[in-house]
Design a protein around this motif. Structure first.
Motif, PDB file in Angstrom:
ATOM      1  N   LEU A   1     -73.244  69.180  56.514  1.00  0.00           N
ATOM      2  CA  LEU A   1     -72.225  69.236  57.561  1.00  0.00           C
ATOM      3  C   LEU A   1     -70.842  69.452  56.958  1.00  0.00           C
ATOM      4  O   LEU A   1     -69.962  70.037  57.589  1.00  0.00           O
ATOM      5  N   ALA A   2     -70.647  68.990  55.716  1.00  0.00           N
ATOM      6  CA  ALA A   2     -69.349  69.124  55.059  1.00  0.00           C
ATOM      7  C   ALA A   2     -68.966  70.574  54.803  1.00  0.00           C
ATOM      8  O   ALA A   2     -67.789  70.880  54.579  1.00  0.00           O
ATOM      9  N   GLU A   3     -69.958  71.477  54.839  1.00  0.00           N
ATOM     10  CA  GLU A   3     -69.630  72.893  54.675  1.00  0.00           C
ATOM     11  C   GLU A   3     -68.688  73.389  55.774  1.00  0.00           C
ATOM     12  O   GLU A   3     -68.008  74.401  55.594  1.00  0.00           O
ATOM     13  N   ALA A   4     -68.663  72.691  56.891  1.00  0.00           N
ATOM     14  CA  ALA A   4     -67.765  73.093  57.979  1.00  0.00           C
ATOM     15  C   ALA A   4     -66.317  73.135  57.502  1.00  0.00           C
ATOM     16  O   ALA A   4     -65.523  73.981  57.952  1.00  0.00           O
ATOM     17  N   ASN A   5     -65.955  72.247  56.581  1.00  0.00           N
ATOM     18  CA  ASN A   5     -64.591  72.237  56.046  1.00  0.00           C
ATOM     19  C   ASN A   5     -64.306  73.519  55.275  1.00  0.00           C
ATOM     20  O   ASN A   5     -63.233  74.124  55.403  1.00  0.00           O
ATOM     21  N   LYS A   6     -65.274  73.937  54.462  1.00  0.00           N
ATOM     22  CA  LYS A   6     -65.102  75.172  53.689  1.00  0.00           C
ATOM     23  C   LYS A   6     -64.991  76.378  54.618  1.00  0.00           C
ATOM     24  O   LYS A   6     -64.148  77.262  54.414  1.00  0.00           O
ATOM     25  N   TYR A   7     -65.827  76.393  55.651  1.00  0.00           N
ATOM     26  CA  TYR A   7     -65.799  77.538  56.567  1.00  0.00           C
ATOM     27  C   TYR A   7     -64.498  77.568  57.376  1.00  0.00           C
ATOM     28  O   TYR A   7     -63.989  78.655  57.686  1.00  0.00           O
ATOM     29  N   ALA A   8     -63.967  76.388  57.717  1.00  0.00           N
ATOM     30  CA  ALA A   8     -62.675  76.354  58.403  1.00  0.00           C
ATOM     31  C   ALA A   8     -61.584  76.917  57.492  1.00  0.00           C
ATOM     32  O   ALA A   8     -60.720  77.691  57.930  1.00  0.00           O
ATOM     33  N   ALA A   9     -61.637  76.534  56.207  1.00  0.00           N
ATOM     34  CA  ALA A   9     -60.674  77.082  55.241  1.00  0.00           C
ATOM     35  C   ALA A   9     -60.851  78.594  55.111  1.00  0.00           C
ATOM     36  O   ALA A   9     -59.873  79.347  54.972  1.00  0.00           O
ATOM     37  N   GLY A  10     -62.107  79.053  55.185  1.00  0.00           N
ATOM     38  CA  GLY A  10     -62.367  80.484  55.116  1.00  0.00           C
ATOM     39  C   GLY A  10     -61.802  81.228  56.313  1.00  0.00           C
ATOM     40  O   GLY A  10     -61.304  82.358  56.179  1.00  0.00           O
ATOM     41  N   GLU A  11     -61.860  80.607  57.482  1.00  0.00           N
ATOM     42  CA  GLU A  11     -61.268  81.221  58.677  1.00  0.00           C
ATOM     43  C   GLU A  11     -59.764  81.398  58.498  1.00  0.00           C
ATOM     44  O   GLU A  11     -59.189  82.415  58.888  1.00  0.00           O
ATOM     45  N   TRP A  12     -59.127  80.383  57.904  1.00  0.00           N
ATOM     46  CA  TRP A  12     -57.678  80.488  57.653  1.00  0.00           C
ATOM     47  C   TRP A  12     -57.408  81.626  56.669  1.00  0.00           C
ATOM     48  O   TRP A  12     -56.487  82.424  56.873  1.00  0.00           O
ATOM     49  N   LYS A  13     -58.215  81.699  55.617  1.00  0.00           N
ATOM     50  CA  LYS A  13     -58.008  82.729  54.590  1.00  0.00           C
ATOM     51  C   LYS A  13     -58.187  84.120  55.187  1.00  0.00           C
ATOM     52  O   LYS A  13     -57.406  85.047  54.884  1.00  0.00           O
ATOM     53  N   ARG A  14     -59.176  84.264  56.059  1.00  0.00           N
ATOM     54  CA  ARG A  14     -59.433  85.565  56.678  1.00  0.00           C
ATOM     55  C   ARG A  14     -58.245  85.981  57.548  1.00  0.00           C
ATOM     56  O   ARG A  14     -57.861  87.155  57.578  1.00  0.00           O
ATOM     57  N   ALA A  15     -57.668  85.020  58.251  1.00  0.00           N
ATOM     58  CA  ALA A  15     -56.534  85.335  59.122  1.00  0.00           C
ATOM     59  C   ALA A  15     -55.274  85.670  58.332  1.00  0.00           C
ATOM     60  O   ALA A  15     -54.352  86.294  58.867  1.00  0.00           O
ATOM     61  N   HIS A  16     -55.224  85.223  57.060  1.00  0.00           N
ATOM     62  CA  HIS A  16     -54.032  85.454  56.243  1.00  0.00           C
ATOM     63  C   HIS A  16     -54.324  86.405  55.076  1.00  0.00           C
ATOM     64  O   HIS A  16     -53.630  86.376  54.061  1.00  0.00           O
ATOM     65  N   ALA A  17     -55.344  87.213  55.238  1.00  0.00           N
ATOM     66  CA  ALA A  17     -55.675  88.188  54.186  1.00  0.00           C
ATOM     67  C   ALA A  17     -54.532  89.196  54.043  1.00  0.00           C
ATOM     68  O   ALA A  17     -53.946  89.628  55.043  1.00  0.00           O
ATOM     69  N   PRO A  18     -54.179  89.565  52.807  1.00  0.00           N
ATOM     70  CA  PRO A  18     -53.068  90.523  52.581  1.00  0.00           C
ATOM     71  C   PRO A  18     -53.507  91.938  52.955  1.00  0.00           C
ATOM     72  O   PRO A  18     -54.118  92.653  52.141  1.00  0.00           O
ATOM     73  N   GLN A  19     -53.190  92.351  54.169  1.00  0.00           N
ATOM     74  CA  GLN A  19     -53.703  93.620  54.696  1.00  0.00           C
ATOM     75  C   GLN A  19     -53.223  94.825  53.886  1.00  0.00           C
ATOM     76  O   GLN A  19     -53.987  95.774  53.674  1.00  0.00           O
ATOM     77  N   LYS A  20     -51.986  94.801  53.443  1.00  0.00           N
ATOM     78  CA  LYS A  20     -51.482  95.939  52.665  1.00  0.00           C
ATOM     79  C   LYS A  20     -52.222  96.070  51.336  1.00  0.00           C
ATOM     80  O   LYS A  20     -52.582  97.175  50.911  1.00  0.00           O
ATOM     81  N   VAL A  21     -52.457  94.934  50.697  1.00  0.00           N
ATOM     82  CA  VAL A  21     -53.198  94.953  49.434  1.00  0.00           C
ATOM     83  C   VAL A  21     -54.620  95.455  49.666  1.00  0.00           C
ATOM     84  O   VAL A  21     -55.160  96.267  48.884  1.00  0.00           O
TER      85      VAL A  21
END
Length: 716
Positions: A683-703
């Motif tokens: 169940l603790a993987e949910a924390n990692k996936y939530a962090a992944g959602e944040w990372k996906r939303a803040h991906a450097p699009q220009k790069v």
């Protein structure tokens, strides 16, 4: 018209000050540049220079103009330590009083008319303790003096008091700055900067706030303890009142550092958490949950069955769990740890003396250097007409009262929609009671976000609970053996029959019976303490539910560390309680756990945030366990991964939350959580996936766009 005229005059003088560049004169460079000329004038006309300087100082202070510090240094340079101190002391006090009067005349009526209700407590405090508060501000110059002048004018402190307290309070600071001025006047080259006198002046400037704070504390203590006779010797280093979480941890720490400590408990060791709260409620929740799983076994490919059980055995198991945990908090264990445990009722008779009426009938008095009040809290019982006639239980009394029953109450009314009410309502519904839950607020669990409240309501409703939000309890009635509670909703009354009524509308601190009133220790909803947990008396502390602001066992233990260390070692260093990262949970199914801000609190406090959300219905382990419901919601600083708060709804949410608590405590962001290996499937993987959602939303699009071109080029 008078106010307009005075305001116009003040503005004209301030504008003239800047228009003629007088602000350039009142700088260190300006002082040095004109010092020789002014000293010549002083030699020729000492009285005139002193009067002009005096008037100028009064004017600068009265108009709250920049340059008072330079004027003070100039006083030392021109008139020496004694003369400069005399002139500056009176000029600054007169100027401060004029600024105070101007603020009072121009602004007080306007401010009081607009904010009078909010300022009521401040006005009452200033009327009672204004001079001492002002004296502290004058001694410890954390706030600019001109701001003190203006703000004090809005309060009811008397003008005469304001003048003499200011004169006395600013004297120490005046001496330090004037002395520095006498040394600055002697500088003729860079080597002069290293003169012992000048270095001493700057050392005094650095030490002054600390010394002033000590002096203010000394004066305040003298005032507080004035009517009490302090013992020459003490029987104990520490006496702790209350054997709940806060009292146990406090006394444990004291014994661990070899202090002589006595713990006093009138009833049961372990306090509410062990005997009436956390431990028994979680034992009951477990039994109720298993019964629920049996009814819904088809969700796991099994045959559903209606659980057959003895309610008395369920309640007996609850008591057995308490008995198993009890040795951890027992008299024997704490005696072995070095704590003297006395069973009885304590009363503080003076700041250093505690009287104990022992349960065996004897009375004992102990003198002690410090006291920690850890008396806890009790359930609040609303003053409903007829409540005593129909009878009721609370979260404290239900364990003994319901243990007498052969079956759970057929019709149970739970009054209250907070965490305790929700947990117990769901548990008894799963054990077979027809539960009606009544909440006056528009939704359950009002401190949580709206979507959390809605999920909680849906969960309780699925378990058969009739949830009545927005319903105000009016009275209780009895018709023969039948019992009713009357509620009001949208102007209409409704009569609800019940067999048992559980009051779960909150808890209130235990404030009576142990001497607070006689000592004059302020209380409101809790014992009033400062940020080091000290009460009015610096040697008397309070911790846990009796002091707030949170009523959790883990915060009580957290506060206890500060209370113990400050009580035992506060003469050297006092620590302020850190409430920055406080987790809590409501153990319904699905669990609700939170740390830090949620959305509604962030909006109330005007704190900017971003929301990242991961649905647990997509988590492999949750799907496998048949608990794929809920979410992880993370609030972060806009554009950054710094965590402001986390809300988790789902299976074992309180356990899963721990990773975020650690991250927030130590300043770790979502990138760190994403970069941490989490065991699969958990169940603790949910924390990692939530962090992944944040990372996906803040991906450097220009790069990423450039990388796409790069890979296309690599393919030829």
């Amino acid at each position: 018209m008078k106010k307009i005229a005075i305001l116009g005059l003040v503005l004209a003088l301030v504008l003239a000050f800047f228009a003629f560049d007088l602000n350039q004169v009142l700088t260190l460079e300006g002082l040095k540049a004109g010092l020789a000329q002014i000293r010549t004038l002083r030699t020729e006309s000492p009285v005139m220079v002193a009067l002009v300087y005096f008037a100028g100082y009064v004017l600068v202070t009265a108009l709250s103009l920049p340059g008072a510090v330079i004027m003070t240094l100039a006083g030392g340079a021109l008139f020496g330590l004694a003369g400069g101190t005399l002139i500056v002391s009176f000029a600054s006090s007169i100027g401060a009083t004029l600024a105070f009067l101007a603020s009072r005349f121009l602004l007080r009526d306007l401010v009081q008319a607009r904010f009078g209700n909010r300022l009521k407590a401040i006005n009452e405090g200033m009327a009672k303790d204004g001079p001492m508060y002002l004296f502290t501000l004058r001694l410890v110059p954390l706030f600019p003096f001109f701001l003190v002048n203006l703000l004090m004018g809005l309060t009811p402190i008397r003008t005469v008091s304001y003048y003499w307290v200011s004169q006395l309070g600013m004297l120490a600071g005046t001496l330090v700055y004037v002395n520095a001025g006498t040394q600055l006047a002697q500088i003729t080259s860079l080597s002069g900067i290293l003169s012992p006198g000048l270095l001493l002046s700057f050392v005094l400037l650095g030490l002054f706030p600390m010394l002033a704070k000590r002096l203010a504390s000394f004066v305040q203590n003298r005032r507080v303890y004035a009517k009490w006779q302090r013992p020459k010797t003490f029987d104990r280093n520490l006496v702790v009142i209350g054997g709940g979480a806060a009292g146990l941890v406090t006394s444990y720490i004291a014994a661990a550092v070899k202090a002589k400590v006595t713990l006093i408990e009138a009833h049961k060791m372990g306090g509410d958490c062990l005997n009436y709260g956390c431990v028994p409620s979680k034992a009951l929740i477990k039994s109720a949950r298993i019964a629920h799983q049996m009814r819904h076994a088809e969700n796991y490919g099994l045959s559903a069955v209606d659980p057959k059980f003895s309610f008395s055995k369920v309640m007996a198991r609850v008591q057995a769990v308490i008995a198993t945990v009890a040795p951890h908090d027992s008299v024997a264990r704490y005696t072995e740890l070095g704590v003297e445990v006395l069973e009885g009722y304590a009363k503080i008779v003076d700041p250093w003396t505690v009287e104990i009426k022992l349960n065996n009938g004897d009375t004992q008095r102990l003198t002690t250097r410090s006291i920690v009040i850890a008396a806890g809290a009790r359930p609040f019982v609303p003053p409903l007409p007829g409540l005593d006639d129909v009878g009721y239980v609370t979260s404290d009394t239900l364990w003994d009262e319901f243990a007498k029953l052969d079956a759970p109450p057929a019709r149970l009314v739970v009054l209250g929609g907070g965490p305790i009410g929700c947990e117990l309502a769901q548990s008894f519904a799963r054990l077979g009671s027809k539960v009606t839950q009544i909440e006056m607020a528009p939704r359950l669990m009002l401190r949580e976000d709206l979507e959390v409240s809605e999920l909680a309501r849906d969960a309780l409703t699925r378990d058969g609970i009739e949830v009545l939000t927005g319903h105000k309890a009016l009275r209780c009635e009895k018709d023969g053996e039948r019992k009713f509670i009357v509620v009001e909703h949208q102007g209409a009354e409704q009569r609800i029959a019940f067999d048992a009524l559980l009051c779960a509308v909150g808890r209130v601190a235990r404030l009576q019976g142990y001497g607070l009133e006689e000592l004059g220790i302020p209380t409101e909803r809790t014992v009033t303490v400062n940020d080091t947990l000290a009460t009015l008396y610096p040697n008397i502390y309070a911790a846990g539910d009796v002091a707030g602001p949170y009523q959790f066992t883990h915060t009580a233990s957290h506060m206890a560390w500060y209370a113990a260390v400050n009580a035992l070692f506060g003469d050297f260093k006092k620590f302020k309680v850190d409430y920055s990262v406080v987790p809590w949970a409501t153990f319904i199914e699905p669990e609700v756990a939170r740390v830090g801000l949620n959305e509604q609190e962030a909006r109330e406090k005007n704190i900017a945030f971003e929301v990242t959300k991961y649905g647990i219905d997509d988590l492999d382990r949750a799907i496998a366990d048949g608990v794929a419901q809920g979410f992880v919601k993370v609030l972060t600083v806009p554009g950054k991964d710094r965590i402001l708060g986390v809300t988790i709804v789902g299976e074992h949410a309180a356990d899963v939350l721990a990773e975020f608590v650690l991250a927030m405590k130590h300043g770790l962001g979502l990138n760190k959580i994403l970069g941490t290996i989490h065991t699969y499937p958990t169940l603790a993987e949910a924390n990692k996936y939530a962090a992944g959602e944040w990372k996906r939303a803040h991906a450097p699009q220009k790069v990423l766009a450039w990388l796409q071109r790069f890979h296309a080029w690599k393919r030829g």
